[in-house]
Design a protein around this motif. Sequence first.
Motif, short mmCIF file in Angstrom:
data_model
loop_
_atom_site.label_atom_id
_atom_site.label_comp_id
_atom_site.label_asym_id
_atom_site.label_seq_id
_atom_site.Cartn_x
_atom_site.Cartn_y
_atom_site.Cartn_z
N VAL A 147 4.34 27.68 47.98
CA VAL A 147 4.51 26.28 47.58
C VAL A 147 3.86 26.02 46.23
CG1 VAL A 147 4.08 23.87 48.23
CG2 VAL A 147 4.51 25.59 50.01
N ALA A 148 4.51 25.20 45.42
CA ALA A 148 3.95 24.72 44.15
C ALA A 148 3.63 23.23 44.28
CB ALA A 148 4.93 24.94 43.00
N LEU A 149 2.49 22.83 43.75
CA LEU A 149 2.10 21.43 43.68
C LEU A 149 1.70 21.11 42.25
CD1 LEU A 149 -0.22 20.99 46.82
CD2 LEU A 149 2.20 20.39 46.63
N CYS A 150 1.68 19.83 41.91
CA CYS A 150 1.06 19.39 40.67
C CYS A 150 -0.45 19.31 40.90
CB CYS A 150 1.58 18.02 40.26
SG CYS A 150 3.35 17.95 39.92
N GLY A 157 0.65 15.08 41.57
CA GLY A 157 -0.33 15.79 42.39
C GLY A 157 -1.13 14.85 43.26
N ALA A 158 -1.52 13.70 42.70
CA ALA A 158 -2.26 12.72 43.48
C ALA A 158 -1.39 12.18 44.63
CB ALA A 158 -2.71 11.57 42.58
N ALA A 159 -0.11 11.95 44.36
CA ALA A 159 0.79 11.47 45.41
C ALA A 159 0.98 12.54 46.48
CB ALA A 159 2.15 11.10 44.80
N ALA A 160 1.09 13.79 46.07
CA ALA A 160 1.23 14.88 47.03
C ALA A 160 0.01 14.97 47.93
CB ALA A 160 1.47 16.20 46.31
N GLN A 178 0.95 21.27 35.67
CA GLN A 178 0.45 20.13 34.92
C GLN A 178 1.38 18.93 34.93
OE1 GLN A 178 -2.69 19.96 33.67
NE2 GLN A 178 -2.87 21.90 34.77
N ASP A 179 2.62 19.11 35.36
CA ASP A 179 3.53 17.97 35.52
C ASP A 179 4.62 18.35 36.50
OD1 ASP A 179 5.84 19.15 34.09
OD2 ASP A 179 4.66 18.83 32.28
N VAL A 180 5.41 17.36 36.91
CA VAL A 180 6.39 17.57 37.96
C VAL A 180 7.49 18.53 37.53
CG1 VAL A 180 7.85 15.60 37.32
CG2 VAL A 180 7.74 16.33 39.71
N LYS A 181 7.83 18.57 36.25
CA LYS A 181 8.86 19.49 35.80
C LYS A 181 8.40 20.93 35.94
CE LYS A 181 11.93 16.41 34.51
NZ LYS A 181 13.13 16.19 35.34
N GLY A 182 7.09 21.16 35.74
CA GLY A 182 6.56 22.51 35.92
C GLY A 182 6.66 22.96 37.36
N ALA A 183 6.35 22.05 38.31
CA ALA A 183 6.44 22.40 39.73
C ALA A 183 7.89 22.66 40.13
CB ALA A 183 5.85 21.27 40.57
N LEU A 184 8.80 21.82 39.64
CA LEU A 184 10.21 22.00 39.97
C LEU A 184 10.75 23.32 39.39
CD1 LEU A 184 12.72 20.70 41.26
CD2 LEU A 184 13.20 19.67 39.04
N ALA A 185 10.29 23.67 38.20
CA ALA A 185 10.76 24.90 37.57
C ALA A 185 10.43 26.12 38.41
CB ALA A 185 10.14 25.04 36.17
N LEU A 196 6.48 20.00 45.98
CA LEU A 196 6.51 18.55 46.17
C LEU A 196 6.76 17.92 44.81
CD1 LEU A 196 3.62 17.88 48.73
CD2 LEU A 196 6.08 17.86 49.12
N VAL A 197 7.91 17.27 44.68
CA VAL A 197 8.31 16.67 43.41
C VAL A 197 8.87 15.28 43.70
CG1 VAL A 197 8.86 18.95 42.48
CG2 VAL A 197 10.69 17.53 43.43
N TYR A 198 9.14 14.53 42.64
CA TYR A 198 9.74 13.21 42.82
C TYR A 198 11.21 13.34 43.23
CZ TYR A 198 5.61 11.39 40.45
OH TYR A 198 4.33 11.08 40.10
N ARG A 199 11.64 12.38 43.98
CA ARG A 199 13.04 12.33 44.41
C ARG A 199 13.99 12.39 43.21
NH1 ARG A 199 13.99 7.13 47.69
NH2 ARG A 199 13.04 8.33 49.37
N THR A 200 13.63 11.72 42.13
CA THR A 200 14.50 11.67 40.96
C THR A 200 14.64 13.04 40.30
OG1 THR A 200 12.58 11.00 39.64
CG2 THR A 200 14.02 9.25 40.47
N ASP A 201 13.57 13.83 40.30
CA ASP A 201 13.64 15.16 39.69
C ASP A 201 14.50 16.10 40.52
OD1 ASP A 201 11.69 15.15 37.28
OD2 ASP A 201 10.58 14.14 38.87
#
Length: 262
Positions: A147-150, A157-160, A178-185, A196-201
């Motif tokens: 698993v990847a987190l921010c 990361g705080a939301a996760a 360091q940001d949500v795009k990095g976790a998604l990548a 764990l990423v934003y719904r929009t991403d």
Amino acid sequence: MSGRRLRAALAAVVAAAGLAVSGCAPDEAPQAAADGRVTGTVTVFAAASLTESFTRIGRDFEAANPGSSVTLNFAGSSALANQINQGAPADVFASAAPAPMTTVTEAGNADGTPSSFARNQLVIAVPRGNPKGVTGLADLTRPGVKVALCTDQVPCGAAARTALDAAGVALTPVTLEQDVKGALAKVKLGEVDAALVYRTDARAATAEVTGVEFPESARAVNDYPIVALKEAPNPAGARAFVAYVRSAPAQAVLAGAGFQAP
């Protein structure tokens, strides 16, 4: 590279180096037209999760304001707040949570009171087909699930962390980004099984990932505030862009990307 991407890349380099540059070139001097439209460059520092939406909104703003040009610098909200407080030239700050915005306002760098323009919620991003069969947060603790987190210091990361605590799930990620795009990548590259990423991403990457909804995300919804900056090189442009983001056309773009209404 397109002109827009080139401008955004240059803005990121300048900000990262901590250079403080103010003003505009004589032929780009910002000004407000008699009909309220603005000209000149508007530099916007925005959370990484706003990349797709603000790229579209920036184009629409330019179309509505002939002679204007929007320069976009996307990164983690906390990093952007630090860059602004260190003197990086920017007109507008759009954060993915109130905490980084508070960093800017408490330093006296906001022009006015920030206003919320959108909300966002977490999902579990998994590769298309969901090969690990992830249906909720508890599944992320199974042996062999990477698993990847921010990082906790940035809004995603705080939301996760809030969502995991609400679910009573103790999770050790294999990487902190360091940001949500990095976790998604990491999911898109096959380096992890979930993030764990934003719904929009997740929605923006539907060709490569699937967003798995989970109930605890309702406990960690992020408000997105925006504000014009006190040392804005283009104050008229800054105020106009903030107003445009809250307008019906921009709100429709945000809703289409999966953001919730503020």
